[in-house]
Design a protein around this motif. Structure first.
Motif, PDB file in Angstrom:
ATOM      1  N   HIS A   1      29.036  46.177  46.775  1.00  0.00           N
ATOM      2  CA  HIS A   1      29.486  45.483  45.459  1.00  0.00           C
ATOM      3  C   HIS A   1      28.583  46.078  44.553  1.00  0.00           C
ATOM      4  O   HIS A   1      28.495  45.415  43.450  1.00  0.00           O
ATOM      5  CB  HIS A   1      29.575  44.123  45.625  1.00  0.00           C
TER       6      HIS A   1
ATOM      7  N   ASP B   1      35.360  34.874  54.540  1.00  0.00           N
ATOM      8  CA  ASP B   1      35.827  34.196  53.460  1.00  0.00           C
ATOM      9  C   ASP B   1      35.326  32.843  53.568  1.00  0.00           C
ATOM     10  O   ASP B   1      34.961  32.251  54.751  1.00  0.00           O
ATOM     11  CB  ASP B   1      37.432  34.003  53.605  1.00  0.00           C
TER      12      ASP B   1
ATOM     13  N   CYS C   1      31.619  38.843  43.007  1.00  0.00           N
ATOM     14  CA  CYS C   1      32.406  39.091  44.346  1.00  0.00           C
ATOM     15  C   CYS C   1      31.696  40.236  45.262  1.00  0.00           C
ATOM     16  O   CYS C   1      31.252  41.195  44.954  1.00  0.00           O
ATOM     17  CB  CYS C   1      33.876  39.616  44.115  1.00  0.00           C
TER      18      CYS C   1
ATOM     19  N   HIS D   1      37.852  40.076  41.283  1.00  0.00           N
ATOM     20  CA  HIS D   1      37.127  39.116  42.214  1.00  0.00           C
ATOM     21  C   HIS D   1      38.095  38.751  43.302  1.00  0.00           C
ATOM     22  O   HIS D   1      39.361  38.418  42.818  1.00  0.00           O
ATOM     23  CB  HIS D   1      36.674  38.058  41.362  1.00  0.00           C
ATOM     24  N   CYS D   2      37.926  38.792  44.566  1.00  0.00           N
ATOM     25  CA  CYS D   2      38.648  38.540  45.686  1.00  0.00           C
ATOM     26  C   CYS D   2      39.384  36.903  45.803  1.00  0.00           C
ATOM     27  O   CYS D   2      40.373  36.713  45.891  1.00  0.00           O
ATOM     28  CB  CYS D   2      38.301  38.791  46.861  1.00  0.00           C
TER      29      CYS D   2
ATOM     30  N   CYS E   1      35.997  35.360  49.075  1.00  0.00           N
ATOM     31  CA  CYS E   1      34.296  35.249  49.718  1.00  0.00           C
ATOM     32  C   CYS E   1      33.384  34.027  49.050  1.00  0.00           C
ATOM     33  O   CYS E   1      33.901  33.309  48.317  1.00  0.00           O
ATOM     34  CB  CYS E   1      33.791  36.411  49.409  1.00  0.00           C
TER      35      CYS E   1
ATOM     36  N   CYS F   1      32.740  34.076  45.220  1.00  0.00           N
ATOM     37  CA  CYS F   1      33.775  33.871  44.587  1.00  0.00           C
ATOM     38  C   CYS F   1      34.369  32.228  44.636  1.00  0.00           C
ATOM     39  O   CYS F   1      34.466  31.690  43.704  1.00  0.00           O
ATOM     40  CB  CYS F   1      34.998  34.466  44.884  1.00  0.00           C
TER      41      CYS F   1
ATOM     42  N   TYR G   1      40.974  36.471  39.353  1.00  0.00           N
ATOM     43  CA  TYR G   1      40.777  36.460  40.946  1.00  0.00           C
ATOM     44  C   TYR G   1      42.153  36.802  41.544  1.00  0.00           C
ATOM     45  O   TYR G   1      43.222  36.763  41.073  1.00  0.00           O
ATOM     46  CB  TYR G   1      40.637  35.217  41.251  1.00  0.00           C
TER      47      TYR G   1
END
Length: 233
Positions: free
Chosen positions: A38, A81, A185, A192-193, A196, A199, A217
């Motif tokens: 990242h 996640d 993220c 941003h996912c 994770c 997030c 997101y």
């Protein structure tokens, strides 16, 4: 107090930079490229330095990061996640990362006549990241006093070490931190996912703080599922 801030470009450290600029004398932001997937977070750190009118120091630690193997942040390992409270998040540990970064930060501070190094470690990091815990920061501060004895007097400033990420959002908002100009993220995608650990923690922090979250997101609702799953455990 002339204060250097270690800044990743994330919500916590950018908030700390804005708070420090308002309450102390912010002298510079120091960031580290350790080969993190990242890496785009560093653009947000540099933007914060520009916005606050201070120098930006980017330290190239890629060769060091390559040797700190076994982390999903630096190796070809999937970022899991879910909420940080889950055991799987330990795969995001980069061994000794904060200790290495702080040691360099203290050197930069001493070389430039700064009086403090500020870092945004907070209470939510404690059980996963040992170099974010109060015992570590207290010991590190003592070690640095010995390391610089007779040369420089630099303090370690950790205003969030016993506080929550929601507290950081509240304080950051009070000091007009542009939260949309921060990156959390770990997956480093276009958005941003939302899934994770960082997030989920970020989204939950805004919710608990009662502050509007400006973040886009990819999966904006997953955090509720992750929180519910943690509460059931």
């Amino acid at each position: 107090m002339k204060t250097l801030v270690i800044c990743s470009g994330g919500l916590d450290s950018v908030s700390l930079a804005h708070i420090t600029a308002a309450e102390h004398q912010l002298t510079r932001l120091v960031s580290f490229d350790y080969g993190q997937r990242h890496r785009k977070e560093l653009d947000f750190a540099e933007a914060a330095a520009t916005r606050l009118g201070v120098p930006f120091h980017l330290i190239d630690m890629r060769t060091i990061g390559a040797a700190l193997t076994g982390s999903a942040l630096t190796d070809d390992i999937d970022v899991p996640d879910g909420h940080y409270a889950e055991e799987t998040m330990r795969i995001t540990v980069v061994p000794n990362r904060n200790a290495v970064m702080l040691a360099i930060g203290f050197g930069v501070a001493a070389a430039n006549g700064d009086e403090a190094v500020a870092t945004a470690v907070h209470g939510g990091d404690h059980f996963i990241y040992p170099d974010c815990r109060p015992a570590f920061t207290q010991a590190f501060g003592a070690m640095q006093r010995m390391a610089l004895d007779g040369y420089a007097d630099v303090a370690l400033h950790t205003p969030f070490v016993t506080r929550t990420k929601a507290d950081i959002v509240v304080e950051g908002a009070r000091h007009a931190t542009p939260f949309a100009e921060t990156w959390s993220c770990y997956k480093g995608g276009d958005l941003h996912c939302g899934r994770c650990g960082t997030c989920v923690e970020r989204r939950e922090a805004f919710h608990l703080a009662g502050v509007a979250d400006p973040t886009a997101y990819a999966d904006p609702d997953y955090w509720r599922q992750a929180i519910a799953g943690r509460e059931v455990q």
